[in-house]
Design an enzyme around this catalytic site. Structure first.
Site, mmCIF file in Angstrom:
data_model
loop_
_atom_site.group_PDB
_atom_site.id
_atom_site.type_symbol
_atom_site.label_atom_id
_atom_site.label_comp_id
_atom_site.label_asym_id
_atom_site.label_seq_id
_atom_site.Cartn_x
_atom_site.Cartn_y
_atom_site.Cartn_z
ATOM 1 N N LYS A 143 48.504 42.942 30.899
ATOM 2 C CA LYS A 143 48.911 41.622 31.386
ATOM 3 C C LYS A 143 48.211 40.524 30.595
ATOM 4 C CE LYS A 143 49.469 38.954 35.651
ATOM 5 N NZ LYS A 143 49.285 38.949 37.121
ATOM 6 N N ASP A 271 46.463 35.055 48.813
ATOM 7 C CA ASP A 271 47.726 34.906 48.082
ATOM 8 C C ASP A 271 48.095 36.143 47.264
ATOM 9 O OD1 ASP A 271 49.951 33.317 47.881
ATOM 10 O OD2 ASP A 271 49.355 32.402 45.993
#
Length: 423
Positions: A143, A271
């Protein structure tokens, strides 16, 4: 410490006993873009260096600040694929080596997966600067991070490592296996290597990103038009979806999820999402037959599509986060996989793990939470931006409500939660 890689020019002329020049053998790292070529070179170089050094018996505070840097200038090798000038920085090499050991990732497996063939970009998961690459065997994802996310990783790395060690690797947290900084022509890119939650053996037929929130938590029409859209909480509920698990498997899932979210709460993180990938076994078998018909000579005995049950006296052991019975499916090296119970209308394999855990509940998120609370009024408790304690509790309760558990089959051994509780 900065080291400069020797190049064919700096090695000088090597000659055999017959006086003929010897050309050093170099490993090629061919990729569609220089970033990935340099990344492959960097992993090969840094892991090669680590393999010559025994791991420390105990990690020290300095190990969490350490790094190795390699700078290459004016090399004459593989110019078609590699830039002439680049730098590779490997963050906290001994720490990430130990984390890989805790998660059962072999050094050679890590090296082979990331350097044998080019990692491919995942077009569906990539947009703009936020890009995601997948290793050729689908075991690992790479990533692209921004500097803020890298700083947060450094902030949580020590407690993250301590937690992984305490749990003996039995956790649904993202598995951070290596962190690198690649510099090409002055442009800096940060790359994080993680284990692929969705595994490498089985095609995923449905994906959900679950937060336990129902306010503005549905996939857009544009997203739904994709071949494999990432659906959200309201989509999950509208589909009347449930996760069908054996009772012991549900206990393990809730235990791990509560433990992991409690840990994230202590770090004031929120989150994050629970990623749920679903493999339909029957559909996978049909796809394997169609693939074999199209490519009759390309069958791979290790592809994982041979989904026939094993004999009852030789069950396939599960070596991942869950210790429940594999149901005759080959779940070796599928860390986040868990089979559906016999109560499920279809024979399914679930892949379940936490993602995107790096959001800190600071001033920015507090302000966002207050603004959304005023906007949504009585629905404010269902917005995604809430305090870490509430966020963790809500997600766990959402999953608990949407798992249908069946008692363990008398023909299958019952897995105990005890190893996890001791972890």
């Amino acid at each position: 410490m900065t080291s400069k890689k020797k190049t064919p020019r700096s090695l000088g002329k090597l000659r055999s006993s017959k006086g003929k020049p010897l050309v050093p053998k170099w490993k090629l790292f061919r990729a569609k873009e220089p970033l990935i070529s340099v990344f492959m070179w960097g992993v090969n170089h840094t892991i090669g260096e680590l393999m010559h050094v025994p791991p420390p018996g105990l990690l020290m505070p300095d190990d969490f600040k350490a790094y190795s840097k390699t700078k290459i200038d004016h090399h004459n090798f593989n110019k078609d694929n590699m830039p002439s000038h680049f730098k590779v920085k490997d963050y906290c090499p001994n720490v990430f080596r130990n984390i890989r050991e805790q998660f059962g990732v072999d050094q050679y497996e890590y090296l082979s997966s990331l350097t044998t063939q080019e990692p491919e970009i995942d077009q569906q998961e990539s947009s703009g600067a936020a890009r995601l690459f997948v290793s050729y065997d689908k075991k690992f994802v790479i990533k692209v991070l921004d500097s803020e996310a890298v700083a947060e990783i450094h902030t949580i790395l020590r407690p993250y490592h301590e937690y992984v060690v305490e749990k003996h690797g039995k956790t649904l947290l993202p598995q951070y296996l290596g962190l690198y900084r690649i510099t090409i022509d002055g442009n800096i890119t940060y790359l994080l290597v993680m284990r692929n939650i969705l595994g490498g053996k089985y095609n995923i037929h449905k994906k959900y990103d679950l937060k336990g929130s129902t306010v503005q938590r549905q996939a857009s029409e544009k997203e739904k038009a994709k071949a494999l859209p990432i659906l959200k909480d309201n989509d999950f509920l509208e589909d009347n979806n449930k996760l069908y698990l054996q009772a012991d498997a549900k206990d393990q899932l809730i235990f791990l999820l509560k433990s992991d979210t409690d840990f994230l709460t202590r770090l004031h993180l929120m989150d994050y999402s629970l990623l749920v990938g679903i493999h339909d076994v029957e559909q996978g078998q049909k796809e394997a037959v169609e693939e074999a018909a199209l490519h009759p000579h390309s069958s791979d005995p290790d592809s994982g599509e041979d989904l026939g049950p094993t004999p009852p006296d030789s069950p396939v052991p599960s070596t991942g986060a869950f210790t429940t019975h594999s149901g005759g499916l080959n779940l070796d090296d599928e860390f986040f996989a868990i089979p559906a119970s016999s109560e499920s209308p279809k024979k399914l394999i679930y892949f379940i793990g936490l993602v995107d855990i790096l959001t800190y509940y600071g001033v920015k998120k507090r302000t966002e939470s207050t603004a959304k609370s005023l906007k949504y009024g009585h629905e404010a408790e269902n917005i995604s931006t809430v305090k870490p304690e509430q966020y963790a509790r809500r997600l766990t309760e959402f999953v608990n409500r949407n798992v249908i558990s069946a008692p363990p089959s008398s023909s299958q051994p019952t897995a105990s939660n005890e190893p996890i509780q001791k972890a």
